[in-house]
Write an enzyme that holds these catalytic residues in place. Structure first.
Site, PDB file in Angstrom:
ATOM      1  N   ASP A 236       0.823  -1.197   0.000  1.00 46.33           N
ATOM      2  CA  ASP A 236       0.000   0.000   0.000  1.00 46.33           C
ATOM      3  C   ASP A 236       0.870   1.266   0.000  1.00 46.33           C
ATOM      4  O   ASP A 236       1.850   1.352   0.755  1.00 46.33           O
ATOM      5  CB  ASP A 236      -0.892  -0.028   1.250  1.00 46.33           C
ATOM      6  CG  ASP A 236      -1.909   1.078   1.291  1.00 46.33           C
ATOM      7  OD1 ASP A 236      -2.787   1.096   0.420  1.00 46.33           O
ATOM      8  OD2 ASP A 236      -1.823   1.924   2.211  1.00 46.33           O
TER       9      ASP A 236
ATOM     10  N   GLU B 159       1.495  -0.007  -4.845  1.00 45.39           N
ATOM     11  CA  GLU B 159       0.573   1.099  -5.114  1.00 45.39           C
ATOM     12  C   GLU B 159       1.387   2.375  -5.072  1.00 45.39           C
ATOM     13  O   GLU B 159       1.978   2.711  -4.038  1.00 45.39           O
ATOM     14  CB  GLU B 159      -0.543   1.145  -4.078  1.00 45.39           C
ATOM     15  CG  GLU B 159      -1.527   2.287  -4.344  1.00 45.39           C
ATOM     16  CD  GLU B 159      -2.453   2.550  -3.176  1.00 45.39           C
ATOM     17  OE1 GLU B 159      -3.570   3.047  -3.421  1.00 45.39           O
ATOM     18  OE2 GLU B 159      -2.072   2.285  -2.021  1.00 45.39           O
TER      19      GLU B 159
ATOM     20  N   HIS C  66     -10.805  -0.864  -4.414  1.00 53.00           N
ATOM     21  CA  HIS C  66     -11.573  -0.526  -3.212  1.00 53.00           C
ATOM     22  C   HIS C  66     -11.608   0.973  -2.921  1.00 53.00           C
ATOM     23  O   HIS C  66     -12.319   1.414  -2.014  1.00 53.00           O
ATOM     24  CB  HIS C  66     -10.986  -1.256  -2.009  1.00 53.00           C
ATOM     25  CG  HIS C  66      -9.558  -0.876  -1.724  1.00 53.00           C
ATOM     26  ND1 HIS C  66      -8.521  -1.301  -2.518  1.00 53.00           N
ATOM     27  CD2 HIS C  66      -9.008  -0.091  -0.773  1.00 53.00           C
ATOM     28  CE1 HIS C  66      -7.390  -0.800  -2.054  1.00 53.00           C
ATOM     29  NE2 HIS C  66      -7.660  -0.056  -1.011  1.00 53.00           N
TER      30      HIS C  66
END
Length: 551
Positions: free
Chosen positions: A196, A246, A320
């Site tokens: 992330d 990411e 998401h």
């Protein structure tokens, strides 16, 4: 490093996927029960968003314990059973590692608050006056990126929610702690990792105010981020596992370094520039129709340059954190099915590893909620208040949230026509929207013309044709603004992808599209489920039509 060019990844948001214990929250057993569905779809990996112990301030991206499973989602035995059953079906599990920050409820942060100087150095604590934050940086969730702790007379950095304290990667002890977490899950049989906002981990040596932006230019793709990633990968032995980073507000050159096998960092990267083409003035919370020219230019730049320089993209439309693709770029009504197939095809035939977000493969839509109290996302609730303070009416603010909220992709997976669309027999943690609730897996499983069936065709096409997984890419720009067109090439094999992004009928000349390289062409895929309308040297593109031509 291993090659994942012909693989396809399916992202699962466990909280909203399938609930087996009727508490209204999806769980790991629910994922296990749907493995046969995923095998039939044809995916190779499941990316599971965080299911670790968390206060759920940011729906699991605020981790309080990286080695234990939040009871909401099940037990370690449930995870081990899921891992075993997935392997039986040839599916690997990818876990989501949130290593830029932890929850403020994490043991490390709690020790820091208790004046343990060793653990204070695990985070970005800065001494200072309580009325003067160290910098004017803005949190990505709104407000200052700094929070003052009166007992310590120090500020801590939180680039996201105030309960998500940024880790200090300059501290070798922090890096060793994170490596041990990777090793722990490797030992549990995990096949890969998604990292992330990993390009934010290297903060500047000197903190300074940003008088041009919100501060991100000082900490994005920081000067030691590549060093830290190389170290993490080498020391944990994940070089040959599927890994994706990411990358927030990144650059192509950095992403080449992150993903070029010679650098030994990551397998591939997520970038988000193409998902900002409907941000008016670059502001997520200002709406405008998406800029088709900008979208095509960004795809061309990222696809062609990553190809030329040896990088590798993770290609996707949604996740998401993003609205639903059809609602955002397509037509929810008259051309719902055509839109769903078009945008799937555009991405799946590009150079890169495709990612499918749960529900995307059946064409799920945005929430269209009518009350702000129906939302659960912390970012959405924060920005609703901010929009009101900026002078927006409640109706205007809700409309913006409806278009942009992360909850658009977090509502329950729609399995069938039963209660809560088959997601749960209990009261869901977030309601199933009444808008689009007839869009279900059940209604499409046996329909050869469905969006779901089209996804299966795309996945097979990638696995059966090396030109899709390994070919070079070149965008054809001498076309209408409403047409996206690119060519894949591998040796003497050519493949042309053409999509009509509009609701009007368009004409194209075949010679232009084929770049004079292909003879004896054939239509190998068409989202209208019939041959393209070809007449002589031209053909007609119907609204949202998607055509693949090959020699």
């Amino acid at each position: 490093m291993s090659d994942f060019k012909d693989k396809v990844v399916y992202q699962i948001y466990p909280r909203s996927f399938y609930d087996t214990n009727e508490d209204g929250i999806g769980d790991l057993r629910g994922v296990r029960e749907k493995l046969d569905y995923l095998k039939d779809l044809g995916v190779d990996y499941i990316w599971l968003t965080p299911f670790f112990v968390s206060p759920q301030r940011d729906n699991g991206y605020d981790i309080a314990d990286y080695r234990n499973i939040d009871p909401r989602f099940g037990t370690m035995a449930d995870f081990e059973e899921l891992s075993k059953e997935a392997r039986k079906r040839g599916i690997g599990l990818m876990l989501d590692m949130v290593f830029n920050h932890t929850s403020t409820e994490h043991e490390w942060f709690q020790k820091a608050l208790a004046r343990d100087k060793e653990y204070q150095d695990y985070y970005m604590f800065v001494e200072g006056d309580e009325n003067t934050p160290p910098t004017n940086w803005v949190s990505k969730f709104g407000g200052s990126a700094w929070e003052y702790v009166p007992d310590l007379k120090k500020w801590y950095l939180h680039l996201f929610d105030v309960t998500q304290a940024d880790l200090n990667w300059e501290n070798p002890k922090v890096r060793e702690e994170l490596k041990s977490i990777i090793r722990f899950w490797k030992d549990k049989g995990v096949s890969g990792f998604r990292f992330d906002v990993i390009n934010l981990i290297s903060k500047p040596d000197e903190l300074e105010n940003d008088y041009e932006g919100d501060g991100r230019r000082f900490y994005t793709d920081g000067k030691r981020v590549h060093q830290y990633l190389k170290e993490l990968v080498k020391d944990t032995g994940i070089e040959d596992m599927i890994t994706v980073g990411e990358m927030s507000s990144t650059t192509i050159d950095n992403c080449v370094k992150y993903s070029n096998p010679a650098e030994k960092e990551l397998s591939m990267v997520f970038s988000f520039h193409h998902l900002k083409v409907d941000y008016k003035n670059g502001n997520k919370w200002e709406l405008m129709p998406y800029d088709k020219s900008a979208l095509k230019t960004l795809f061309k730049e990222w696809q062609e340059q990553m190809c030329e320089k040896g990088g590798w993209n993770a290609v996707f439309w949604t996740n998401h954190d993003q609205p639903r693709t059809i609602s955002r770029f397509g037509n929810e009504d008259k051309y719902w099915k055509e839109s769903g197939k078009l945008f799937a095809g555009i991405i799946h035939l590009m150079r890169g590893t495709p990612y499918i977000y749960q529900g995307e493969e059946i064409g799920m839509l945005n929430t269209h909620f009518t009350d702000i109290n129906q939302y659960r996302d912390v970012e959405s609730l924060n920005y609703y208040k901010i929009l009101l303070t900026q002078g927006k009416t409640k109706e205007e603010a809700l409309h913006i949230i409806n278009e942009r909220s992360r909850d658009n992709c977090r509502t329950p997976m729609q399995w069938d026509s039963g209660k809560n669309c088959g997601f749960s027999k209990g009261e869901p943690w977030i309601e199933v929207p009444s808008f689009g609730k007839d869009i279900t897996v059940e209604s499409q499983l046996e329909d050869e013309d469905s969006i779901l069936s089209f996804y299966k065709k795309l996945i097979r096409l990638r696995k059966e044709n090396k030109i899709v997984s390994e070919g070079s890419i070149r965008f054809i720009t001498d076309v209408s603004e409403d047409v996206i067109c690119y060519e894949r090439v591998l040796l003497d094999k050519h493949l042309i992808v053409i999509g009509n992004l509009s609701e009007r009928e368009l004409e194209m000349k075949l010679a232009l599209s084929l770049s004079n390289n292909i003879s004896d062409t054939q239509v190998i895929l068409d989202n209208y489920n019939e041959d393209a309308l070809v007449e002589g040297d031209r053909f007609v593109l119907r609204p949202y039509e998607f055509i693949v031509l090959s020699n």
